[in-house]
Enzyme design. Structure first.
Site, short mmCIF file in Angstrom:
data_model
loop_
_atom_site.label_atom_id
_atom_site.label_comp_id
_atom_site.label_asym_id
_atom_site.label_seq_id
_atom_site.Cartn_x
_atom_site.Cartn_y
_atom_site.Cartn_z
N ASP A 112 -1.14 -6.16 -0.33
CA ASP A 112 -1.55 -5.57 0.94
C ASP A 112 -3.06 -5.39 0.98
OD1 ASP A 112 0.26 -4.94 2.96
OD2 ASP A 112 1.08 -3.23 1.86
N LYS A 124 -1.31 -9.49 2.56
CA LYS A 124 -0.57 -9.04 3.75
C LYS A 124 -1.47 -8.08 4.53
CE LYS A 124 3.08 -5.98 3.65
NZ LYS A 124 2.59 -4.89 4.54
N ASP A 177 0.83 -1.21 0.00
CA ASP A 177 0.00 0.00 0.00
C ASP A 177 0.86 1.26 0.00
OD1 ASP A 177 0.87 -0.14 2.60
OD2 ASP A 177 -1.11 -0.05 3.53
N SER A 178 2.19 1.09 0.07
CA SER A 178 3.09 2.25 -0.08
C SER A 178 2.95 2.86 -1.47
CB SER A 178 4.54 1.85 0.18
OG SER A 178 4.93 0.85 -0.73
N GLU A 185 9.04 -4.45 10.59
CA GLU A 185 9.45 -3.11 10.14
C GLU A 185 9.96 -2.24 11.28
OE1 GLU A 185 6.74 -1.15 7.47
OE2 GLU A 185 7.85 0.75 7.57
N GLU A 211 -1.63 -5.74 8.41
CA GLU A 211 -0.83 -5.21 9.52
C GLU A 211 -1.49 -5.51 10.86
OE1 GLU A 211 -0.05 -1.04 8.97
OE2 GLU A 211 0.84 -1.34 7.00
O1 KIV Z 1 3.43 -1.14 1.63
C1 KIV Z 1 4.61 -1.49 1.65
O2 KIV Z 1 5.40 -1.12 0.79
C2 KIV Z 1 5.04 -2.37 2.73
C3 KIV Z 1 6.50 -2.65 2.84
C4 KIV Z 1 7.16 -1.56 3.56
C5 KIV Z 1 6.74 -3.96 3.45
O3 KIV Z 1 4.25 -2.80 3.51
#
Ligand code: KIV
Length: 314
Positions: free
Chosen positions: A117, A146, A78-79, A216, A148
């Site tokens: 994500d 993924k 999600d970055s 992280e 969190e």
């Molecule tokens: O969204 C992302 O890029 C991440 C990485 C930092 C693992 O979760």
């Protein structure tokens, strides 16, 4: 060989009737490059103590770059919100946007394990919401999702997804979707209490059935201890060199955007500056009529040209 890892059964036979390239790797096969990677492939790298490589991708081109570089896991992280999409933070990204990017990355994906994500707001409301969202991710092309955190509700969600047949990668330590409650993007695990909390969180999601987890922004010795305490791989970002693997955000890795980077990011290329230089050179060449040259164009038959001219004279 037959192994069962927290709800997932793997064996080393080829089930070609399940999918066009469904080859499940045995531990001796993890060096093979031209097979679609599965979570058992990642587990095998871990058991063979081979560092796992992961990078984010946000479209078909960055996905193809990950493939060419033979990266093990491509993460549609999600970055992409605050890199490719220009949002202030990841919490602004919505599910439809994420699905659009997962499909794009999927079109460039061939061999790496594709993980997506779950964006903020798409899984916290209820386990039903999380399941529906994760199913959409799988239908868009993700092999795993993924998410969190490690609170009780998240733990129940992980169990449900795993039981549904969706592999889950966890994410503990700094969890950017919770930056508002964490008081910003800060190093985690700096006090005894906080270090133990990160370790407990990692253990809880391992118990819930994650096949691996992102760790992280924790001190590197804590990253090492947590990795030693677990029996699933840790993929570190700002967690030192003793985790089972490493992940970087592709925009940071390639130098795609200007501005300061977190200390843990390493930039291996200078795409932004090189891109700006290329654009300036292009603009100069257009303005000075050096581009395009004849070699960039197409010829017309002499006869056709003459006829066009004659038509114009009429
Ligand atoms: O969204 C992302 O890029 C991440 C990485 C930092 C693992 O979760």
């Amino acid at each position: 060989m037959f192994r069962s890892i927290r709800g997932f059964a793997f064996n080393s036979l080829r089930y070609s009737s399940y999918s066009s390239n469904a080859i499940v790797q045995s531990s001796t096969e993890s060096s093979q490059q031209n097979v679609k990677k599965t979570i058992s492939y990642i587990q095998n790298l871990y058991h063979e103590k081979k560092p796992i490589t992961m990078v984010t991708a946000f479209d078909s081109i960055t996905s193809r770059m990950s493939e060419e570089a033979q990266i093990d896991i491509t993460l549609v992280g999600d970055s992409l919100a605050n890199t490719s999409l220009g949002y202030r933070d990841t919490n602004q990204l919505n599910l439809e946007e994420m699905l659009y990017h997962v499909r794009s990355v999927r079109r460039g994906n061939q061999f790496s394990l594709l993980v997506a994500d779950l964006p903020f707001g798409s899984y916290e409301v209820s386990i039903e919401q999380a399941t529906a969202t994760a199913i959409q991710m799988v239908k868009a092309g993700a092999q795993a999702v993924k998410l969190e955190g490690a609170d009780d509700e998240t733990v129940r969600t992980i169990k449900k997804l795993v039981n549904t047949g969706i592999p889950v990668m966890g994410h503990v330590g700094l969890t950017p979707q919770k930056h508002n409650t964490m008081g910003g993007y800060k190093l985690q695990g700096t006090s005894t209490e906080s270090a133990m909390q990160v370790l407990e969180a990692a253990k809880k999601i391992q118990e819930a059935g994650v096949f691996s987890m992102v760790l992280e922004c924790v001190p590197y010795r804590l990253g090492e201890i947590i990795t030693q305490e677990l029996s699933v791989p840790t993929i570190g970002i700002g967690a030192g060199g003793q985790t089972s693997g490493q992940v970087l955000v592709i925009a940071d890795l390639l130098g795609m955007q200007p501005g300061p980077l977190p200390r843990f990011a390493k930039t291996y290329a200078n795409f932004f500056d090189n891109g700006v230089l290329a654009l300036k050179t292009y603009a100069e060449e257009v303005r000075s009529e050096q581009f395009p040259l004849q070699e960039h164009g197409y010829k017309i038959k002499k006869m056709v040209l003459e006829e066009v001219r004659k038509n114009l004279e009429k």
